[in-house]
Each structure stands twice: as C-alpha cells, then as structure tokens.
Scaffold this motif. Structure first.
Motif, PDB file in Angstrom:
ATOM      1  N   GLU A 187     -40.806 101.933 144.916  1.00  0.00           N
ATOM      2  CA  GLU A 187     -41.517 103.143 144.472  1.00  0.00           C
ATOM      3  C   GLU A 187     -41.999 103.964 145.662  1.00  0.00           C
ATOM      4  OE1 GLU A 187     -42.035 100.114 143.340  1.00  0.00           O
ATOM      5  OE2 GLU A 187     -41.458 100.233 141.225  1.00  0.00           O
ATOM      6  N   GLU A 188     -42.489 103.284 146.696  1.00  0.00           N
ATOM      7  CA  GLU A 188     -42.980 103.975 147.893  1.00  0.00           C
ATOM      8  C   GLU A 188     -41.829 104.669 148.622  1.00  0.00           C
ATOM      9  OE1 GLU A 188     -46.819 101.356 149.328  1.00  0.00           O
ATOM     10  OE2 GLU A 188     -44.834 100.471 149.556  1.00  0.00           O
ATOM     11  N   VAL A 189     -40.685 104.003 148.673  1.00  0.00           N
ATOM     12  CA  VAL A 189     -39.506 104.593 149.324  1.00  0.00           C
ATOM     13  C   VAL A 189     -39.068 105.839 148.568  1.00  0.00           C
ATOM     14  CG1 VAL A 189     -37.084 104.247 149.936  1.00  0.00           C
ATOM     15  CG2 VAL A 189     -38.733 102.400 150.305  1.00  0.00           C
ATOM     16  N   GLU A 190     -39.004 105.736 147.237  1.00  0.00           N
ATOM     17  CA  GLU A 190     -38.576 106.871 146.411  1.00  0.00           C
ATOM     18  C   GLU A 190     -39.539 108.053 146.548  1.00  0.00           C
ATOM     19  OE1 GLU A 190     -35.870 107.386 144.727  1.00  0.00           O
ATOM     20  OE2 GLU A 190     -35.007 105.391 145.038  1.00  0.00           O
ATOM     21  N   GLU A 191     -40.840 107.754 146.581  1.00  0.00           N
ATOM     22  CA  GLU A 191     -41.845 108.817 146.701  1.00  0.00           C
ATOM     23  C   GLU A 191     -41.704 109.547 148.039  1.00  0.00           C
ATOM     24  OE1 GLU A 191     -46.705 109.351 146.733  1.00  0.00           O
ATOM     25  OE2 GLU A 191     -45.854 107.467 146.005  1.00  0.00           O
ATOM     26  N   ARG A 192     -41.512 108.793 149.128  1.00  0.00           N
ATOM     27  CA  ARG A 192     -41.339 109.416 150.451  1.00  0.00           C
ATOM     28  C   ARG A 192     -40.045 110.231 150.489  1.00  0.00           C
ATOM     29  NH1 ARG A 192     -43.194 108.308 155.637  1.00  0.00           N
ATOM     30  NH2 ARG A 192     -45.165 107.917 154.533  1.00  0.00           N
ATOM     31  N   LEU A 193     -38.999 109.712 149.860  1.00  0.00           N
ATOM     32  CA  LEU A 193     -37.711 110.407 149.823  1.00  0.00           C
ATOM     33  C   LEU A 193     -37.861 111.756 149.117  1.00  0.00           C
ATOM     34  CD1 LEU A 193     -34.679 110.356 150.406  1.00  0.00           C
ATOM     35  CD2 LEU A 193     -34.345 109.127 148.253  1.00  0.00           C
TER      36      LEU A 193
END
Length: 433
Positions: A137-143
C-alpha cells in the motif's frame, strides 16, 4: 628549580614549582645580551648597545619574558615526568598561582590531557531493533504521488471557480498601512491552492475566484515571521486570477518508469516499484536511526564507559551551555544575574552534569571512530555546508566564511563523524542478524 607533579586522576594533573630569583636574573641577562646585538638605539652603534642600557629601557618586558621562559621549563619538566607529549595536552595549561618573594617564585599549574578509554564490549551498547518493513500500500501510494507530480498541466476550459488542488496563475500586489510592501508583488505567479506556500489565509481567500476576477484580501503576518519589520502586521493584497490550470489524470505505465529511471535501459513499472520500495525503506530506517536509535546509542555508550574527564574541557562546555542559556533570557533576568553572582554559580552548577555527559560522549565517539576507521575529510565538511546553505537559499561561500570566523568547523566535523559512526554501528548490528 624545584618541580613537583601530582596526577589528580587519569586526565588531570597539578604541578607546583619553586623558581629561584637567581634563575630569573640569569635569564634576564641572557635576553638582554641577545637584544643588545640587534637593537638600534640613538647614540650607539647597532649591535653595540650595553646590556645595562637594554635592561634599563626594556626591563619590565624582559623580566616578563624571563618568567615566561621559566614557566615553559616547568611545563616541559612536568610533561616529561607525566610521560606526555605536547599533543596529548588539551587546551592551555592554567597557571593558578604565581607568587613572588625576594628569593623565589612559587607557581602552580593545572594540566588536562587526553583520557585513556577502554572500549571493550562497546557492541553491547548498540540497541537491538527490528528492520523496518514497507507495505504494498505504501509503495502504491508513493507511486501515485510521483505520477501526479509528473502529470502535465493544462489550462482549465470549464467555467468554474478556483478549487483546492488547482494551480492559480495570479498577479498580486501587497500593501501595509497603504504603503506598497517591498517584495510583496509578482506577475504570472504559479500558486498551487492548498500548498501552504503563502502565509495562512492567503490561499483560502482565493478559492471560488474565476478567471479574470480581481479581489482584495486581508491577511496577518505571523508574530514569528522572518522579516521582523512586518511580523504581526496586517496586510492587504490585490489579486487578479489570470488563469486556472489543472493536472491531467496521471498515468502509471512503463513510460512513467522511463521518466523516473532515465539511467535504466529497460525501465518498467515493476522496477520503479522496487526502487520506490528501497527508497521508502531507506527513509524509514533513517527516521528510526535519527529519532530513536542514535540518541539511545549515545546514552547507552555514555552509561557503559567510565573514565576521568579533563577538567578544563568540562569547564569550557559549561561555559558554552551557560552562554546558550543566557541568550534565551530576558533583559530583566540578565540584570538579576549581573547583580547576583551567586545565582550565576547556581546556574553553572546545574549545568555541570549535562556538560560532563556531553564531553564524555565526545571522547567516546572520537576514540570509537578511530578504532572503527571512521573519518570525515575537510572537503566533505565544506560540501555539506555548501549543500545546506543552498537548500536554505543562502550564499554558500558567505556561510562557510562565517563558520570559519566563529571557529565552528571542528564542531561541525565532529558532529558529522558522530553521525557517520552511529550509522555504521547500527548498520553492523542490523547486518549481524
């Protein structure tokens, strides 16, 4: 010359000496004789001035030079007896007594030197910790954030008012007491609504404006505003909204990856995600290190190792902390201190434990950095100062020169070594799991 040396502990020594007046006289005669060879006085040929004339004219200075020479000899003998080199001594020796009588001069000198520190078992002081994890989720949000930042802007064709998240192209002019505010105007300025780029209340009052509309808004500069001349004052701004721009819907695809990873030949979204994951992990680790583990590690090292501290360095640290405290005091508080020296002593005493901890930490870091082969080159210090100055919008060369003038470069270098060492120790702990 009688010299007696006593170690008060493993970082301090007291020296007492009796200097014969005959020794001083002998030095005076020698200094006068040497001077007579180079002096050029009216009525005498150069190099032929009698010693008696030299002593009569320069007697007081020559006597002081002779006494200084004797003190240097006392100091040299003390170091020899203590088995120390000059580079082992910290700061200047403190002459605490210098009493003259007819036959002798009695003197006492305090010397502080580098303590010997046994760092055995320092690894036990490094705290245990769990390596931070990064969720999908954190990766997707930063992306999504990165994609939104790179998404192109376009002019809004729709007839609507300015909204949160829009980019407003504005002309504005500010006034205080009906006088134009210096540096308070601009044309075609891009302002993202909600970015908090301007002082509180400015952006909020623009919401709802339409292209071509002019509006007068009022704001109050914060009390702690960097420009003290306008801090806390009310200001009026005439603002014209010339255009509204919006971001296009961000696309997350391999084209985005290629923009974000220009050095990667076959950049893909999956590779970009992997890089984001690494960056997020690095950020989390850095936050964990700086906010929690490094302070805990320093505290643990200070608690674990006990050794004698050079008294003059402790006194210097107390002075520094006292000056910091004085700078934060009001004029009334300073006046009270000037009238009550006991109060100053009371404050100094209250700072002693903190100063000792600080000095102790510095010696531990210095010794441990040498043991671990951790160092910082002078060029690294300069580069760091330049980078931070540019980040703050300051002139790097001026900042560097100011630090040099204030003698702050050694302290900055030591802080960098400490940071590098603590990171190194924590990394070793993590890798050993």
């Amino acid at each position: 010359m009688e010299v007696s040396v006593k170690k008060t502990d493993n970082a301090n020594a007291e020296v007492s000496a009796k200097i014969q007046k005959s020794d001083i006289e002998s030095r005076i005669n020698k200094i006068a004789k040497n001077l007579s060879k180079t002096l050029n006085l009216p009525g005498f040929r150069k190099g032929k001035v009698p010693s008696a004339v030299v002593k009569k004219r320069y007697g007081e200075k020559i006597e002081k030079d002779a006494e200084a020479e004797s003190l240097q000899e006392v100091y040299a003998k003390a170091l020899e007896e203590l088995g120390l080199k000059k580079e082992d001594v910290l700061g200047e020796p403190a002459v605490t007594k210098f009493e003259k009588s007819e036959e002798i001069i009695e003197t006492e000198i305090k010397i502080s030197f580098k303590p010997q520190i046994d760092l055995s078992g320092y690894e036990e002081a490094v705290p245990s910790f769990e390596e931070p994890e990064v969720t999908e989720e954190e990766v997707e949000e930063r992306l999504k954030e990165l994609a939104a930042a790179l998404a192109p802007q376009r002019k809004l064709e729709e007839d609507r008012g300015l909204q949160e998240g829009d980019i407003a192209i504005i002309d504005f002019k500010g006034y205080i007491d009906d006088k134009e505010l210096e540096g308070g105007s601009a044309e075609n300025f891009q302002l993202k609504i909600g970015s908090k780029q301007f002082i509180e209340g400015f952006e909020e009052q623009l919401i709802g404006m339409k292209t071509g509309e002019t509006k007068e808004i009022e704001v109050t500069f914060p009390q702690d505003y960097h420009n003290k001349d306008i801090a806390g004052k009310k200001a009026k701004f005439t603002v014209t909204l010339k255009e509204i721009q919006v971001k296009e819907e961000p696309k997350i695809d391999d084209e985005l990856a290629k923009k974000m990873l220009p050095d990667e030949e076959n950049a893909t979204v999956e590779l970009l995600k992997e890089k984001i994951r690494e960056q997020l992990k690095s950020e989390k680790l850095s936050k964990l290190y700086n906010e929690e583990l490094k302070p805990k590690l320093i505290e643990s090292l200070v608690e674990k190792f006990n050794f004698d501290l050079p008294q003059n360095i402790v006194e210097q640290e107390i002075d520094l902390k006292l000056n910091e405290k004085l700078r934060s005091m009001s004029e009334d508080e300073l006046k009270e201190l000037r009238e009550n020296q006991d109060k100053v002593k009371e404050i100094r005493d209250s700072l002693k434990d903190e100063a000792k901890k600080s000095v102790k930490a510095t010696f531990i870091v210095d010794a441990l950095a040498k043991q671990e082969g951790i160092g910082v080159e002078d060029q690294e210090v300069v580069q760091t100062i330049y980078y931070e100055a540019m980040q703050m919008g300051q002139n790097p060369q001026e900042v560097l020169e100011a630090y040099q003038k204030q003698g702050l470069l050694p302290a900055i270098k030591m802080a960098m070594i400490e940071d590098k060492l603590l990171t190194h120790l924590l990394n070793k702990k993590m890798e050993s799991k």
